[in-house]
Write a protein that holds these residues in place. Sequence first.
Motif, PDB file in Angstrom:
ATOM      1  N   ASN A  88       0.809  -1.211   0.000  1.00 11.80           N
ATOM      2  CA  ASN A  88       0.000   0.000   0.000  1.00 11.80           C
ATOM      3  C   ASN A  88       0.850   1.271   0.000  1.00 11.80           C
ATOM      4  N   HIS A  89       2.166   1.140   0.148  1.00 13.26           N
ATOM      5  CA  HIS A  89       3.070   2.277  -0.003  1.00 13.26           C
ATOM      6  C   HIS A  89       3.489   2.471  -1.460  1.00 13.26           C
ATOM      7  N   HIS A  90       3.054   1.582  -2.317  1.00 10.42           N
ATOM      8  CA  HIS A  90       3.311   1.647  -3.759  1.00 10.42           C
ATOM      9  C   HIS A  90       4.797   1.838  -4.074  1.00 10.42           C
ATOM     10  N   PRO A  91       5.636   0.887  -3.665  1.00 12.52           N
ATOM     11  CA  PRO A  91       7.087   1.012  -3.865  1.00 12.52           C
ATOM     12  C   PRO A  91       7.541   0.585  -5.263  1.00 12.52           C
ATOM     13  N   PHE A  92       6.875   1.072  -6.286  1.00 14.56           N
ATOM     14  CA  PHE A  92       7.151   0.672  -7.663  1.00 14.56           C
ATOM     15  C   PHE A  92       7.912   1.776  -8.385  1.00 14.56           C
ATOM     16  N   ASN A  93       8.676   1.399  -9.377  1.00 16.15           N
ATOM     17  CA  ASN A  93       9.461   2.365 -10.151  1.00 16.15           C
ATOM     18  C   ASN A  93       9.166   2.337 -11.641  1.00 16.15           C
ATOM     19  N   LYS A  94       8.738   1.184 -12.136  1.00 14.08           N
ATOM     20  CA  LYS A  94       8.533   1.053 -13.575  1.00 14.08           C
ATOM     21  C   LYS A  94       7.692  -0.194 -13.835  1.00 14.08           C
ATOM     22  N   THR A  95       7.603  -0.595 -15.091  1.00 12.03           N
ATOM     23  CA  THR A  95       6.903  -1.831 -15.451  1.00 12.03           C
ATOM     24  C   THR A  95       7.387  -2.975 -14.552  1.00 12.03           C
ATOM     25  N   THR A  96       6.430  -3.749 -14.034  1.00 18.50           N
ATOM     26  CA  THR A  96       6.756  -4.726 -12.999  1.00 18.50           C
ATOM     27  C   THR A  96       6.081  -6.065 -13.259  1.00 18.50           C
ATOM     28  N   ALA A  97       6.815  -7.132 -13.017  1.00 19.65           N
ATOM     29  CA  ALA A  97       6.263  -8.489 -13.053  1.00 19.65           C
ATOM     30  C   ALA A  97       6.164  -8.993 -11.621  1.00 19.65           C
ATOM     31  N   PHE A  98       5.046  -9.611 -11.294  1.00 19.86           N
ATOM     32  CA  PHE A  98       4.804 -10.073  -9.938  1.00 19.86           C
ATOM     33  C   PHE A  98       4.895 -11.599  -9.883  1.00 19.86           C
ATOM     34  N   LEU A  99       5.714 -12.062  -8.969  1.00 17.67           N
ATOM     35  CA  LEU A  99       5.905 -13.491  -8.759  1.00 17.67           C
ATOM     36  C   LEU A  99       5.336 -13.849  -7.399  1.00 17.67           C
ATOM     37  N   LEU A 100       4.320 -14.710  -7.403  1.00 19.94           N
ATOM     38  CA  LEU A 100       3.665 -15.104  -6.164  1.00 19.94           C
ATOM     39  C   LEU A 100       4.063 -16.518  -5.796  1.00 19.94           C
ATOM     40  N   GLY A 101       4.145 -16.777  -4.499  1.00 22.47           N
ATOM     41  CA  GLY A 101       4.611 -18.063  -4.028  1.00 22.47           C
ATOM     42  C   GLY A 101       3.529 -19.118  -3.984  1.00 22.47           C
ATOM     43  N   ASN A 102       3.979 -20.338  -3.792  1.00 28.95           N
ATOM     44  CA  ASN A 102       3.086 -21.466  -3.567  1.00 28.95           C
ATOM     45  C   ASN A 102       2.214 -21.199  -2.346  1.00 28.95           C
ATOM     46  N   GLU A 103       0.983 -21.709  -2.385  1.00 29.30           N
ATOM     47  CA  GLU A 103       0.020 -21.423  -1.323  1.00 29.30           C
ATOM     48  C   GLU A 103       0.518 -21.858   0.055  1.00 29.30           C
ATOM     49  N   GLY A 104       1.254 -22.950   0.112  1.00 29.63           N
ATOM     50  CA  GLY A 104       1.654 -23.461   1.410  1.00 29.63           C
ATOM     51  C   GLY A 104       3.015 -23.005   1.873  1.00 29.63           C
ATOM     52  N   THR A 105       3.973 -22.904   0.935  1.00 32.75           N
ATOM     53  CA  THR A 105       5.367 -22.670   1.316  1.00 32.75           C
ATOM     54  C   THR A 105       5.900 -21.302   0.921  1.00 32.75           C
ATOM     55  N   GLY A 106       5.127 -20.529   0.152  1.00 40.25           N
ATOM     56  CA  GLY A 106       5.618 -19.228  -0.278  1.00 40.25           C
ATOM     57  C   GLY A 106       6.649 -19.349  -1.381  1.00 40.25           C
ATOM     58  N   LEU A 107       7.421 -18.291  -1.579  1.00 37.84           N
ATOM     59  CA  LEU A 107       8.452 -18.298  -2.611  1.00 37.84           C
ATOM     60  C   LEU A 107       9.629 -19.168  -2.186  1.00 37.84           C
ATOM     61  N   SER A 108      10.133 -19.946  -3.124  1.00 36.81           N
ATOM     62  CA  SER A 108      11.305 -20.786  -2.857  1.00 36.81           C
ATOM     63  C   SER A 108      12.562 -19.928  -2.965  1.00 36.81           C
ATOM     64  N   PRO A 109      13.682 -20.398  -2.435  1.00 39.14           N
ATOM     65  CA  PRO A 109      14.948 -19.659  -2.595  1.00 39.14           C
ATOM     66  C   PRO A 109      15.276 -19.386  -4.063  1.00 39.14           C
ATOM     67  N   LYS A 110      14.992 -20.334  -4.928  1.00 35.68           N
ATOM     68  CA  LYS A 110      15.266 -20.162  -6.355  1.00 35.68           C
ATOM     69  C   LYS A 110      14.403 -19.054  -6.941  1.00 35.68           C
ATOM     70  N   GLU A 111      13.149 -18.963  -6.502  1.00 35.09           N
ATOM     71  CA  GLU A 111      12.273 -17.897  -6.973  1.00 35.09           C
ATOM     72  C   GLU A 111      12.722 -16.549  -6.427  1.00 35.09           C
ATOM     73  N   CYS A 112      13.122 -16.521  -5.179  1.00 36.84           N
ATOM     74  CA  CYS A 112      13.582 -15.261  -4.571  1.00 36.84           C
ATOM     75  C   CYS A 112      14.808 -14.708  -5.292  1.00 36.84           C
ATOM     76  N   GLU A 113      15.643 -15.580  -5.824  1.00 36.35           N
ATOM     77  CA  GLU A 113      16.873 -15.154  -6.487  1.00 36.35           C
ATOM     78  C   GLU A 113      16.617 -14.265  -7.697  1.00 36.35           C
ATOM     79  N   ILE A 114      15.505 -14.452  -8.381  1.00 36.48           N
ATOM     80  CA  ILE A 114      15.260 -13.664  -9.591  1.00 36.48           C
ATOM     81  C   ILE A 114      14.513 -12.370  -9.296  1.00 36.48           C
ATOM     82  N   CYS A 115      14.134 -12.137  -8.038  1.00 38.72           N
ATOM     83  CA  CYS A 115      13.350 -10.947  -7.686  1.00 38.72           C
ATOM     84  C   CYS A 115      14.261  -9.751  -7.405  1.00 38.72           C
TER      85      CYS A 115
END
Length: 218
Positions: A88-115
């Motif tokens: 809700n603080h809108h910390p965006f700067n430009k065109t953005t892709a959103f990566l959401l985690g698995n329902e149970g475990t959230g983002l994996s370390p491998k997914e976090c690496e590309i963020c």
Amino acid sequence: MGLESYVVVHNIAKRHNVGTLARSATAFGVTEIILVGRRDFNCFGSHGSSSHLQFRHFYSLEDARSFLKDKDCDICGVEITNDALPVNHHPFNKTTAFLLGNEGTGLSPKECEICDFFVYIPQYGCGTASLNVTVAASIVLHHFAVWAGFTERSRAGNKFVVAERPVKQVRRNYCTESEDSIIEERKARRENAANGFFDEADSGSSSSNLLGALFVDG
């Protein structure tokens, strides 16, 4: 070109969530849904909205990242990390892709690496530790649309006006690809037969990476 948003779909366990996610993506002006892993997806729950979305497929997270970086796009992980910022603080700067985690475990370390950065959704009640992935996507995408100044859709009565479905439609629950890509897929299937999906995730977690069997719109 103006600001755009993308959604990266990877490692979502519940099959019906992809269709519901497509519905929210359409409502909030997402340019493309990017599927990582298998090319088939379940659009049950999309209520026809998947016809108005572009879908793109990559075999790996790194391939998806390269595509997004070529578009000068930030990749935002939706996860409660130590450095995550409230959405809700809108910390965006430009065109953005959103990566959401698995329902149970959230983002994996491998997914976090590309963020490039992370946002979280503040909660004010004490009854749940997290939100359903499609609910979280809706909140985050709405905040981005507000920040980016997307034009609000016109209304008729108590509904928003829905555009006519595109004249040219492909099979809506399958990302079409070239003959070379199909050959590559078959090769990857042989190499990863034990896992049953086309990504570099660990064996034993394949059930959470499958996007499900083919469905028609619900």
